[in-house]
Design a protein around this motif. Structure first.
Motif, mmCIF file in Angstrom:
data_model
loop_
_atom_site.group_PDB
_atom_site.id
_atom_site.type_symbol
_atom_site.label_atom_id
_atom_site.label_comp_id
_atom_site.label_asym_id
_atom_site.label_seq_id
_atom_site.Cartn_x
_atom_site.Cartn_y
_atom_site.Cartn_z
ATOM 1 N N GLN A 156 -13.659 1.250 0.292
ATOM 2 C CA GLN A 156 -13.358 0.611 -0.988
ATOM 3 C C GLN A 156 -14.358 1.096 -2.028
ATOM 4 O OE1 GLN A 156 -13.555 -3.869 -2.247
ATOM 5 N NE2 GLN A 156 -11.452 -3.385 -1.666
ATOM 6 N N THR A 210 -3.070 3.708 0.337
ATOM 7 C CA THR A 210 -3.913 3.270 -0.773
ATOM 8 C C THR A 210 -3.418 1.921 -1.282
ATOM 9 O OG1 THR A 210 -4.269 5.579 -1.401
ATOM 10 C CG2 THR A 210 -4.850 3.903 -3.027
ATOM 11 N N SER A 211 -4.369 1.032 -1.541
ATOM 12 C CA SER A 211 -4.023 -0.306 -2.014
ATOM 13 C C SER A 211 -3.400 -0.249 -3.400
ATOM 14 C CB SER A 211 -5.276 -1.188 -2.034
ATOM 15 O OG SER A 211 -6.234 -0.649 -2.935
ATOM 16 N N GLN A 224 -8.755 2.617 0.371
ATOM 17 C CA GLN A 224 -7.945 3.617 1.071
ATOM 18 C C GLN A 224 -8.169 3.513 2.577
ATOM 19 O OE1 GLN A 224 -8.756 8.069 1.349
ATOM 20 N NE2 GLN A 224 -7.031 8.103 -0.085
ATOM 21 N N ASP A 272 -4.180 -1.630 -6.127
ATOM 22 C CA ASP A 272 -5.147 -1.496 -7.216
ATOM 23 C C ASP A 272 -5.905 -0.176 -7.175
ATOM 24 O OD1 ASP A 272 -6.900 -1.805 -5.101
ATOM 25 O OD2 ASP A 272 -7.633 -3.779 -5.735
ATOM 26 N N GLN A 273 -5.567 0.687 -6.203
ATOM 27 C CA GLN A 273 -6.155 2.027 -6.071
ATOM 28 C C GLN A 273 -7.638 1.999 -5.716
ATOM 29 O OE1 GLN A 273 -4.041 4.932 -6.468
ATOM 30 N NE2 GLN A 273 -2.636 3.204 -6.259
ATOM 31 N N TRP A 326 0.855 -1.185 0.000
ATOM 32 C CA TRP A 326 0.000 0.000 0.000
ATOM 33 C C TRP A 326 0.895 1.241 0.000
ATOM 34 C CZ3 TRP A 326 -5.441 0.171 2.317
ATOM 35 C CH2 TRP A 326 -6.106 -1.040 2.079
ATOM 36 N N SER A 327 0.553 2.196 -0.847
ATOM 37 C CA SER A 327 1.353 3.420 -0.948
ATOM 38 C C SER A 327 0.810 4.471 0.002
ATOM 39 C CB SER A 327 1.325 3.949 -2.377
ATOM 40 O OG SER A 327 -0.017 4.221 -2.789
#
Length: 237
Positions: free
Chosen positions: A73, A48-49, A55, A51-52, A34-35
């Motif tokens: 989600q 954020t995962s 969060q 796959d965006q 996750w960013s």
């Protein structure tokens, strides 16, 4: 020479207090990819995962919003949008049960579980004047309210009916039930949670000696790292 540190082991676990938010944010970032993108001048974490679609927002200290933790989600072709919120005093181990299930590489179970099952197995019963199930001590309660399409799952911990809520978690009715079931299983788990005795909500607890370096890591298949990711200061307990 080893150092001995007092540690308290708290049960029931839903009264352990928040703990260290890094228990959740660190593995999400370093293990599951996750960013994070947040302003270092604002005491907030956004993850954020890959796959965006999902969060996690951790925003401690907002006097107008007791829901420190929000996980959302976006809608997909197979799943409607959903959201889950956890208030500030929710133990991180209980929230981690949710994020562990969310990021489990094996995916959701074929048959959706009933979130009440783990509670019934732990002798939770229907409380008087309320729906759902309550813990044997009467402090924690899990309830599904509303009608299909506009329903919510709620977890609430309150010492007495007239007392302020210690913490509350709310899940939209579209939240996958295996994620809610992971939380109820963590609620019902009789294993104590370790805390610094000086940071236990509501006063002192029985403490046991502990030697640094002997702490087991998290053993979930998806979240086991103790590597770091920035967390808001002042939230560890």
């Amino acid at each position: 020479m080893s150092e001995t540190v007092e540690q308290a082991f708290i049960t029931p676990r839903y009264l352990a207090g928040i703990g260290n938010p890094g228990w959740i944010t660190q593995p999400l970032h370093r293990v599951t990819g996750w960013s994070y993108g947040h302003d270092p001048l604002i005491p907030r974490v956004l993850l954020t995962s890959p796959d965006q679609l999902t969060q996690l927002r951790l925003a401690p200290g907002d006097p107008d919003d007791p829901d420190w933790w929000t996980i959302r989600q976006a809608r997909t072709t197979d799943q409607p949008a959903w959201a889950a919120t956890f208030q500030s005093r929710t133990p991180v181990e209980i929230i981690a049960a949710f994020t562990d299930a969310l990021t489990d590489p094996s995916g959701p179970p074929t048959a959706p579980p009933d979130p009440f099952t783990a509670l019934q197995d732990a002798a939770w019963e229907a409380p008087q004047h309320f729906g759902g199930l309550a813990a044997p001590d009467g402090i924690a309660r899990v309830e599904r309210v509303g009608t299909p399409g506009s329903d919510l799952w709620m977890i609430e911990t309150t010492p007495f009916v007239v007392e302020p809520t210690i913490w509350r978690a709310v899940f939209t009715g579209t939240t996958p039930t295996h994620l809610i079931a992971a939380v109820t299983q963590a609620l019902a788990d009789p294993a104590p949670i370790r805390r610094d005795p000086r940071r236990i909500p509501g006063g002192p607890a029985t403490a046991s000696p502990w030697t640094p370096g002997t702490s087991p890591r998290r053993t979930s298949p998806s979240l086991w790292s103790d590597a770091s990711v920035p967390s808001p200061s002042g939230t560890a307990a």
